[in-house]
Design a protein around this motif. Structure first.
Motif, PDB file in Angstrom:
ATOM      1  N   ILE A 141     -23.522  19.107 -22.420  1.00 38.06           N
ATOM      2  CA  ILE A 141     -23.176  19.131 -20.999  1.00 38.06           C
ATOM      3  C   ILE A 141     -21.915  18.295 -20.814  1.00 38.06           C
ATOM      4  N   LYS A 142     -20.912  18.910 -20.217  1.00 40.26           N
ATOM      5  CA  LYS A 142     -19.641  18.215 -20.001  1.00 40.26           C
ATOM      6  C   LYS A 142     -19.278  18.194 -18.520  1.00 40.26           C
ATOM      7  N   ALA A 143     -18.515  17.188 -18.142  1.00 44.56           N
ATOM      8  CA  ALA A 143     -18.022  17.067 -16.769  1.00 44.56           C
ATOM      9  C   ALA A 143     -16.604  16.503 -16.820  1.00 44.56           C
ATOM     10  N   GLU A 144     -15.759  17.004 -15.931  1.00 42.78           N
ATOM     11  CA  GLU A 144     -14.351  16.572 -15.878  1.00 42.78           C
ATOM     12  C   GLU A 144     -13.986  16.296 -14.423  1.00 42.78           C
ATOM     13  N   PHE A 145     -13.332  15.157 -14.182  1.00 43.97           N
ATOM     14  CA  PHE A 145     -13.015  14.697 -12.828  1.00 43.97           C
ATOM     15  C   PHE A 145     -11.539  14.339 -12.733  1.00 43.97           C
ATOM     16  N   ASN A 146     -10.941  14.638 -11.558  1.00 42.09           N
ATOM     17  CA  ASN A 146      -9.523  14.332 -11.378  1.00 42.09           C
ATOM     18  C   ASN A 146      -9.180  14.152  -9.909  1.00 42.09           C
ATOM     19  N   HIS A 147      -8.310  13.179  -9.634  1.00 45.64           N
ATOM     20  CA  HIS A 147      -7.728  12.984  -8.315  1.00 45.64           C
ATOM     21  C   HIS A 147      -6.281  13.471  -8.310  1.00 45.64           C
ATOM     22  N   SER A 148      -5.843  14.021  -7.188  1.00 49.15           N
ATOM     23  CA  SER A 148      -4.430  14.319  -6.982  1.00 49.15           C
ATOM     24  C   SER A 148      -3.699  13.040  -6.577  1.00 49.15           C
ATOM     25  N   LEU A 149      -2.459  12.920  -7.007  1.00 50.54           N
ATOM     26  CA  LEU A 149      -1.572  11.819  -6.612  1.00 50.54           C
ATOM     27  C   LEU A 149      -2.178  10.452  -6.911  1.00 50.54           C
ATOM     28  N   ASP A 150      -2.898  10.348  -8.017  1.00 46.82           N
ATOM     29  CA  ASP A 150      -3.534   9.086  -8.400  1.00 46.82           C
ATOM     30  C   ASP A 150      -2.644   8.368  -9.426  1.00 46.82           C
ATOM     31  N   PHE A 151      -1.445   8.020  -9.000  1.00 50.64           N
ATOM     32  CA  PHE A 151      -0.453   7.453  -9.910  1.00 50.64           C
ATOM     33  C   PHE A 151      -0.786   6.001 -10.255  1.00 50.64           C
ATOM     34  N   ASN A 152      -0.367   5.594 -11.451  1.00 47.22           N
ATOM     35  CA  ASN A 152      -0.398   4.179 -11.822  1.00 47.22           C
ATOM     36  C   ASN A 152       0.868   3.881 -12.632  1.00 47.22           C
ATOM     37  N   ALA A 153       0.967   2.689 -13.184  1.00 46.74           N
ATOM     38  CA  ALA A 153       2.183   2.294 -13.898  1.00 46.74           C
ATOM     39  C   ALA A 153       2.428   3.149 -15.135  1.00 46.74           C
ATOM     40  N   ASN A 154       1.363   3.672 -15.738  1.00 45.78           N
ATOM     41  CA  ASN A 154       1.506   4.486 -16.948  1.00 45.78           C
ATOM     42  C   ASN A 154       1.792   5.955 -16.650  1.00 45.78           C
ATOM     43  N   TYR A 155       1.411   6.405 -15.465  1.00 48.88           N
ATOM     44  CA  TYR A 155       1.646   7.791 -15.042  1.00 48.88           C
ATOM     45  C   TYR A 155       2.304   7.763 -13.664  1.00 48.88           C
ATOM     46  N   PRO A 156       3.598   7.442 -13.629  1.00 41.17           N
ATOM     47  CA  PRO A 156       4.284   7.262 -12.346  1.00 41.17           C
ATOM     48  C   PRO A 156       4.694   8.582 -11.712  1.00 41.17           C
ATOM     49  N   GLU A 157       4.926   8.515 -10.439  1.00 41.66           N
ATOM     50  CA  GLU A 157       5.328   9.691  -9.666  1.00 41.66           C
ATOM     51  C   GLU A 157       6.640  10.278 -10.164  1.00 41.66           C
TER      52      GLU A 157
END
Length: 240
Positions: A150-166
């Motif tokens: 059983i797998k589950a995957e979750f994600n937010h839009s525009l959830d930027f941080n220092a490692n994944y900048p806009e």
């Protein structure tokens, strides 16, 4: 001008209010109960305009695989990605949203992306609005072949941080769809349910491709911050 302002306020009220009625689910022997306990960052402050934000729950999918990791079926997927009903995405199909689920599902759209489309959405019985509180899902299988992954995957839009900048450049390892993209990549949980199991807790095993270009699992979670606390726990119980 007053009418326009009133319309804007009514629109914001629609976006930020409402109740999520808890479903009353009846279980029979052999059913699988999936209970999602929301984490500290289940709700994300999604920017609108003029400094205003709205409470945004994540997009997510839950699905089954066989013991060899072959996709079997989707249990639940949120409506936006299931039907390509993103609002104000400026043409971005959001391939970076849930790429592991999309690639495991393996259905290639005419544009070359492993994503549902408006013309070929995920069937209604498997989709639903993203809950703003804890969620319980029932799985009824006629002849389950254990063990089941059983797998589950979750994600937010525009959830930027220092490692994944806009402002990350396309083609770099930190690019996640640009200004309308994900920011931090989707997180993946997994667990194996056997016929003699009473219950298991899914474990966080990695994150998806930041830009959605593949369906791999990346085990190093050191670049993620708030994404690791979208979910507090996912408990799976085999009803006996």
């Amino acid at each position: 001008m007053k009418m326009n302002l009133l319309n804007i306020l009514m629109f914001l009220l629609f976006l930020t209010t409402g109740s999520c009625k808890k479903e009353e689910l009846a279980y029979t022997q052999g059913d699988i109960r999936v209970s999602i306990e929301t984490g500290k960052h289940w709700i994300h402050q999604y920017p609108l305009f003029l400094g205003l934000t709205k409470d945004n729950p994540p997009q997510f999918a839950i699905w089954l695989e066989d013991a060899q990791g072959h996709y079997l079926s989707t249990i639940f997927v949120t409506h936006k990605i299931a039907t390509e009903s993103w609002i104000a995405n400026k043409g971005n199909r959001r391939k970076e949203a849930l790429p592991h689920w999309c690639h495991q599902r393996g259905i290639l759209a005419p544009d070359g992306l492993y994503l549902p489309t408006k013309d070929q959405p995920v069937v209604d019985g498997l989709t639903g609005a993203t809950p703003k509180a804890d969620k319980e899902i029932r799985i009824s299988l006629n002849h389950p072949a254990f063990p089941l992954i059983i797998k589950a995957e979750f994600n937010h839009s525009l959830d930027f941080n220092a490692n994944y900048p806009e402002d990350a450049k396309e083609g770099t390892s930190t690019y996640s769809g640009g200004k309308e993209g994900s920011g931090q990549p989707a997180v993946i949980y997994s667990g194996t349910l056997n016929s003699d199991s009473d219950s298991i807790d899914l474990q966080l095993i990695g994150h998806s491709s930041p830009d959605g270009s593949d369906g791999l699992i990346y085990e190093d979670l050191s670049s993620l911050t708030t994404a690791q606390t979208i979910v507090k726990s996912i408990h799976v119980q085999l009803v006996k």
